[in-house]
Design a protein around this motif. Structure first.
Motif, mmCIF file in Angstrom:
data_model
loop_
_atom_site.group_PDB
_atom_site.id
_atom_site.type_symbol
_atom_site.label_atom_id
_atom_site.label_comp_id
_atom_site.label_asym_id
_atom_site.label_seq_id
_atom_site.Cartn_x
_atom_site.Cartn_y
_atom_site.Cartn_z
ATOM 1 N N ARG A 1 16.813 40.606 13.620
ATOM 2 C CA ARG A 1 17.353 40.660 12.270
ATOM 3 C C ARG A 1 17.176 39.284 11.660
ATOM 4 N N VAL A 2 16.534 39.259 10.503
ATOM 5 C CA VAL A 2 16.231 38.007 9.817
ATOM 6 C C VAL A 2 17.089 37.915 8.564
ATOM 7 N N ALA A 3 17.809 36.808 8.442
ATOM 8 C CA ALA A 3 18.599 36.530 7.237
ATOM 9 C C ALA A 3 18.230 35.147 6.762
ATOM 10 N N GLY A 4 17.534 35.070 5.638
ATOM 11 C CA GLY A 4 17.105 33.780 5.121
ATOM 12 C C GLY A 4 16.116 33.121 6.056
ATOM 13 N N ASN A 5 16.477 31.932 6.548
ATOM 14 C CA ASN A 5 15.581 31.162 7.411
ATOM 15 C C ASN A 5 15.838 31.382 8.902
#
Length: 814
Positions: free
Chosen positions: A81-85
């Motif tokens: 899961r990618v959130a922002g950087n």
């Protein structure tokens, strides 16, 4: 000449006890593939047709006792899961015991080289056993004791920043066990693209040095047996496949989702995008490279904060609003360093040659250049840099076109050749451009050489060419070389890569970067300690910790192109933080990385202690800590028969099997059968483990060129050491072994001109010397020319079997 791999005698004995694996058959797969969402194909080669999709994998089976038996690692599932950087990733490995006896499975695999690994657990049926973080030697002892007691146990260890070992003991016959690993990582961001990378296979390493027994280890790479898993032959499969799901939550819509490596299934859902591998692209033989853009204007600065009992932590991602100025280009002296070893045979070398033609034709009129290529030896285009004329460019391209791939990856030879190249003329910037897959085992030795020898003002740029390159080596070389690192697949277009490179090499956009803190209390600990120069479209990434959690202002200054001053201030407020625990873990990982960077030239007691303390405090895997999970109950007969299996890995896509291993006839020279056998490995030992035939024995390897340290030691005529070297004390060793070690040390040939005490600490177990540390607080003599010779010699000392202990040796050189 090919790499030569010798099969240790222990492997032959083990294979003899469990039956030779001689017949293989492919079982068909009945998996269907829904194709409703968008399918994104990998980038294809310049002017080439799109590659034919790989068929869905079946299963590879070996014959044992007349029955078909599947290999033990069935599947790896990756959920990110990618959130922002920041990405949070969960990796689940499913192991199954196909044998009639209890099983111990050992699997060597990669993860990103800057991943903060903070969790491990094993699942047996419905029961989940959480892993505990321990000092590595303590975790190994706990695991070994549990294995002998018949308890199911899992041990997760780090061999390199990007190579890990999962050991799983006492799997019952027919039983399936899952191991889950979790980590946090920062996404790479450059030129408007976010990039998520998940490596899938450890490429075969070239191991230089003199062999230590029949373990596969050498005095240069004493842990070689732990980083070289057996490799499957062409046309065979282990049945191990991989699934990857990445959920991108960017807060805004995601655009241009693409991959140069895999076919993707993309499902947009508002501001969240779900990306998966399609079912026909699930063989774990290449890095997954996922790139995308986000809608809206490019963010200039992102600052994330988090506070807990250990203090306030922050992460800064800053893209300076500084323009690249093409009219202020400094004349360069460019030295291209090309890898032409056996692993480059075929597509990788062809891609390197294609890239080199673009580089040569893209140089500025006032630049000069030369080419050095390396394998076992080095050759060069010219003894001095050539002016950038049409005739010299044609000469260089003709030189590049005739290069062939052969021999071992003696990268140290190539680096030393570059360092010995005539210095650049006054007013010219020396730029070293390395093209390689990085498949070597002595990474630290090479990086330390660049740290010591690269002259002030010079830069090193690294290009990884291939599907599964050694990103750890390439990234660290670029960091210590004050340059940049890029990876290009063997089937990826080269035009954009070369254009981006020239934007970087022609002029960094921000230099002399300084980071200061304005606020109450002590200044925060910020990593990296020395901020790097920045290049076009490249962000500055910083991680900080303030123990008192007092807010303040972060001030970043630098010198932009043309000498203009750059300044940026960011408010840091821990009371309004994101409360994302990954920020603290990434700070801990950044501190560990900085401490490890200081030990490329040799491990020290204070450095190892600092890394260990940080890793334990932040529950992070490191080279000195490990995760161990143990079942409470005894699950198999402690006195029963067990199988031990080293999980084989795929050859990285695009890498020539014959280029690395040679033909079966070539590989069998020297000490018998040397073709890797894809399943069975000898027993695991805590002091280092043989891993089947995928080991380079010194007797079968090409001649090894001397390292710089060894060459220096021989170049200076030594006086008899028994009159110069005094063994002051030896503690922690069986008294019966002390005279043998003392005599061994006094026989060393050491360079003259050095005086002082060298204090070393190491462990002894199972007839082997373990990790050797320099006591940097007590030692008065620390020069690498002496210490490295002593350490390397100690690696070859073989105490009696059964001797164990922590040894401390004090030597005095007069």
């Amino acid at each position: 000449m090919k790499f030569a791999y010798a099969l240790p005698a222990a492997t032959l004995l083990l294979v003899g006890t469990i039956g030779a694996i001689a017949h293989f058959s492919i079982a068909p797969s009945a998996r269907s593939v829904p194709l409703r969402p968008t399918i994104v194909n990998p980038t294809s080669m310049d002017n080439a047709a799109e590659p034919t999709p790989t068929p869905a994998p079946g299963g590879l089976f070996g014959q044992k006792d007349g029955q078909q038996q599947a290999f033990v690692l069935k599947h790896t599932e990756v959920k990110a899961r990618v959130a922002g950087n920041i990405s949070r990733v969960e990796v689940t490995q499913t192991f199954e015991n196909p044998f009639k006896d209890p099983l111990e499975a050992i699997y060597v695999f990669p993860l990103p080289d800057e991943a903060a690994v903070d969790d491990m657990e094993i699942k047996i049926g419905d029961r989940v056993i959480k892993g505990d973080i321990k000092k590595r030697e303590e975790a190994q002892k706990i695991y070994e004791q549990a294995r002998q007691q018949g308890r199911t146990a899992g041990l997760l260890e780090q061999e390199r920043d990007n190579i890990f070992t999962q050991s799983l003991a006492n799997i019952r016959p027919g039983e399936r066990i899952e191991v889950t690993i979790r980590y946090s990582d920062s996404l790479k961001f450059e030129g408007g693209d976010y990039e998520f990378v998940f490596p899938m296979v450890v490429g075969p390493r070239y191991i230089p040095g003199n062999a230590i027994g029949n373990s596969g280890d050498t005095d240069v790479v004493p842990d070689a047996s732990r980083i070289t898993p057996p490799v499957l032959k062409p046309g065979t499969r282990s049945g191990h496949d991989i699934g990857v799901t990445v959920e991108i939550d960017a807060g805004v819509s995601v655009q241009e989702v693409r991959s140069p490596s895999h076919k993707l299934r993309v499902e947009p859902a508002g501001n969240t995008t779900k990306v998966q591998l399609v079912a026909e692209d699930t063989i774990p033989n290449k890095d997954l490279i996922l790139r995308y853009r986000v809608a809206g204007k490019e963010t200039q600065a992102t600052l994330l904060t988090q506070a807990d009992a250990q203090g306030g932590h922050f992460a800064v991602y800053l893209i300076p609003a500084v323009q690249y100025r093409s009219n202020e280009i400094v004349p360069k002296d460019v030295v291209f360093l090309m890898d032409t070893s056996g692993s480059q045979e075929g597509d990788p070398l062809a891609k390197s040659q294609e890239l080199m033609r673009r580089f040569i034709n893209g140089l500025n009129p006032n630049d000069t250049f030369s080419i050095i290529d390396f394998s076992n030896t080095t050759t060069q285009l010219s003894p001095a840099p050539l002016p950038n004329t049409p005739a010299n460019r044609a000469k260089a391209i003709a030189y590049v076109d005739q290069l062939k791939a052969n021999g071992g990856s003696e990268l140290l030879n190539g680096i030393q050749a570059v360092m010995n190249f005539p210095a650049a003329e006054s007013g010219r910037l020396r730029s070293v451009v390395l093209l390689t897959d990085g498949y070597i085992g002595n990474e630290n030795q090479v990086i330390a050489e660049v740290q010591r020898q690269l002259k002030l003002g010079n830069r090193l740029y690294s290009f990884g060419v291939g599907s599964s390159v050694n990103r750890f080596l390439l990234d660290r070389l670029a960091e210590v070389g004050r340059g940049t690192s890029q990876v290009i697949r063997q089937d990826e277009p080269t035009q954009q890569v070369s254009e981006r490179f020239f934007r970087q090499i022609n002029n960094p956009v921000l230099t002399n970067v300084q980071v200061t803190w304005q606020g109450s209390g002590a200044a925060p600990e910020i990593y990296p300690l020395a901020a790097p120069d920045l290049f076009a479209s490249q962000p500055l990434v910083l991680f900080g910790r303030k123990s008192d959690r007092a807010s303040g202002t972060l001030k970043i200054t630098g010198v932009a192109a043309g000498g203009e001053r750059y300044e940026k201030t960011l408010q840091v407020n821990f009371d309004q933080g994101d409360n994302n625990p990954a920020i603290a873990q990434l700070w801990g990982r950044a501190r560990i990385k900085d401490l490890m960077n200081q030990m490329f030239g040799g491990e020290t007691t204070s450095g190892v202690a600092a890394v260990t303390d940080t890793a334990l405090a932040y529950r992070l895997l490191s080279q000195y800590t490990a995760f161990v999970a143990i079942s409470d109950e005894v699950r198999v007969n402690p006195d029963g028969t067990r199988q031990r299996v080293q999980v084989p890995v795929e050859m990285p896509e695009g890498v020539s099997y014959e280029g690395v291993f040679g033909s079966a006839q070539d590989a069998a020279m020297g000490s018998g059968a040397a073709v890797p056998m894809p399943a069975m490995a000898p027993s695991r030992s805590l002091a280092g483990r043989p891993v089947g035939s995928n080991n380079r024995a010194a007797t079968a390897s090409p001649p090894v060129a001397k390292t710089r340290v060894a060459a220096e030691a021989e170049a200076i005529a030594p006086v008899p050491n028994n009159s110069r070297l005094q063994v002051v004390s030896i503690t922690g060793l069986d008294p019966a072994q002390m005279p043998a070690l003392s005599q061994y040390l006094q026989s060393l040939n050491l360079p003259t001109g050095f005086n002082g005490d060298v204090v070393l600490e190491f462990s002894v177990q199972n007839g082997r010397v373990g990790r050797i540390l320099l006591d940097d607080k007590t030692s008065t003599l620390k020069e690498a020319a002496v210490v490295d010779v002593i350490k390397r010699s100690l690696q070859g000392w073989q105490p009696s079997q059964g001797v164990t202990g922590k040894v401390r040796v004090t030597l005095r050189l007069r």
